[in-house]
Scaffold this active site. Structure first.
Site, PDB file in Angstrom:
ATOM      1  CG  ASP A   7      39.120  26.757  37.614  1.00  0.00           C
ATOM      2  OD1 ASP A   7      38.009  26.771  37.052  1.00  0.00           O
ATOM      3  OD2 ASP A   7      39.514  27.696  38.328  1.00  0.00           O
ATOM      4  CB  CYS A  64      38.764  29.503  35.262  1.00  0.00           C
ATOM      5  SG  CYS A  64      38.991  31.255  34.913  1.00  0.00           S
ATOM      6  N   GLY A  65      36.213  30.129  36.545  1.00  0.00           N
ATOM      7  CA  GLY A  65      35.022  30.798  37.049  1.00  0.00           C
ATOM      8  C   GLY A  65      34.680  32.045  36.252  1.00  0.00           C
ATOM      9  CB  THR A  66      36.267  35.277  35.924  1.00  0.00           C
ATOM     10  OG1 THR A  66      37.651  34.899  35.984  1.00  0.00           O
ATOM     11  CG2 THR A  66      35.751  35.568  37.323  1.00  0.00           C
ATOM     12  CG  HIS A  97      40.277  42.360  13.567  1.00  0.00           C
ATOM     13  ND1 HIS A  97      39.706  43.579  13.857  1.00  0.00           N
ATOM     14  CD2 HIS A  97      39.848  42.040  12.312  1.00  0.00           C
ATOM     15  CE1 HIS A  97      38.979  43.986  12.822  1.00  0.00           C
ATOM     16  NE2 HIS A  97      39.039  43.072  11.872  1.00  0.00           N
ATOM     17  CG  HIS A 132      43.746  42.574  11.296  1.00  0.00           C
ATOM     18  ND1 HIS A 132      43.453  43.589  12.173  1.00  0.00           N
ATOM     19  CD2 HIS A 132      42.822  42.645  10.304  1.00  0.00           C
ATOM     20  CE1 HIS A 132      42.380  44.234  11.741  1.00  0.00           C
ATOM     21  NE2 HIS A 132      41.984  43.691  10.607  1.00  0.00           N
TER      22      HIS A 132
HETATM   23  C1  RB5 Z   1      38.207  29.735  41.438  1.00  0.00           C
HETATM   24  O1  RB5 Z   1      37.437  29.942  42.560  1.00  0.00           O
HETATM   25  C2  RB5 Z   1      38.266  30.984  40.594  1.00  0.00           C
HETATM   26  O2  RB5 Z   1      39.066  31.921  41.210  1.00  0.00           O
HETATM   27  C3  RB5 Z   1      38.763  30.665  39.208  1.00  0.00           C
HETATM   28  O3  RB5 Z   1      37.921  29.723  38.618  1.00  0.00           O
HETATM   29  C4  RB5 Z   1      38.799  31.830  38.239  1.00  0.00           C
HETATM   30  O4  RB5 Z   1      37.587  32.519  38.244  1.00  0.00           O
HETATM   31  C5  RB5 Z   1      39.953  32.729  38.341  1.00  0.00           C
HETATM   32  O5  RB5 Z   1      40.132  33.656  37.555  1.00  0.00           O
END
Ligand code: RB5
Length: 148
Positions: A7, A64-66, A97, A132
């Site tokens: 994203d 994504c961001g996280t 695993h 596993h």
């Molecule tokens: C987008 O702002 C953010 O929420 C997305 O990239 C992600 O981190 C969601 O888990």
């Protein structure tokens, strides 16, 4: 062939990973996003993961961001075992695993230097099987609505 997806929060990291894969000769298909414009990660996860479960791609690398939201979405695609990793040990052992077939990274969590190390070890480590396999089979059983 590796499926790539991100994203807006993971776009720049995906681009850095693409550069690394170009340099190391790994083929990939980019399922987007193609800019920093806001886009929902579940749609990208779905497209990239379907390419894996349909057999077009062997594994997916998703950002994504996280790394968390896109991993949650990826794990809802039947047949996908997605692991959100930010350390080398986890990226290696989720292959050994868990036979993970999708690596999820946070563009706001890991730098490009670490990310490409995680991608390399994830792509180049084989599943150990053995005990596993039984555990991975149990994950599939849950996915299929079977009681354990
Ligand atoms: C987008 O702002 C953010 O929420 C997305 O990239 C992600 O981190 C969601 O888990």
């Amino acid at each position: 062939m590796i499926a790539l997806g991100a994203d807006h929060g993971g776009f720049e990291l995906k681009e850095a990973i693409k550069k690394h894969l170009d340099e190391t000769g790994v083929e990939y298909k980019d399922f987007g996003t193609y800019s920093t414009d806001s886009i929902d990660y579940a749609k990208i996860a779905y497209k990239a993961c379907k390419a894996v479960t349909d057999g077009e791609c062997e594994k997916a690398v998703l950002c994504c961001g996280t790394g968390i939201g896109i991993s949650m979405a990826a794990n809802k695609v039947k047949g996908i075992r997605a692991a959100c990793c930010s350390d080398y040990f986890s990226a290696k052992y989720t292959r050994l695993h868990n036979d993970a077939n999708a690596l999820c990274l946070g563009g706001r969590v890991v730098g490009a230097g670490l990310a490409v190390e995680l991608v390399d070890v994830f792509l180049n480590t084989e599943f150990e099987g053995g005990r596993h396999q039984r555990r991975v089979d149990q994950i599939s059983a849950i996915e299929n609505g079977e009681a354990l």
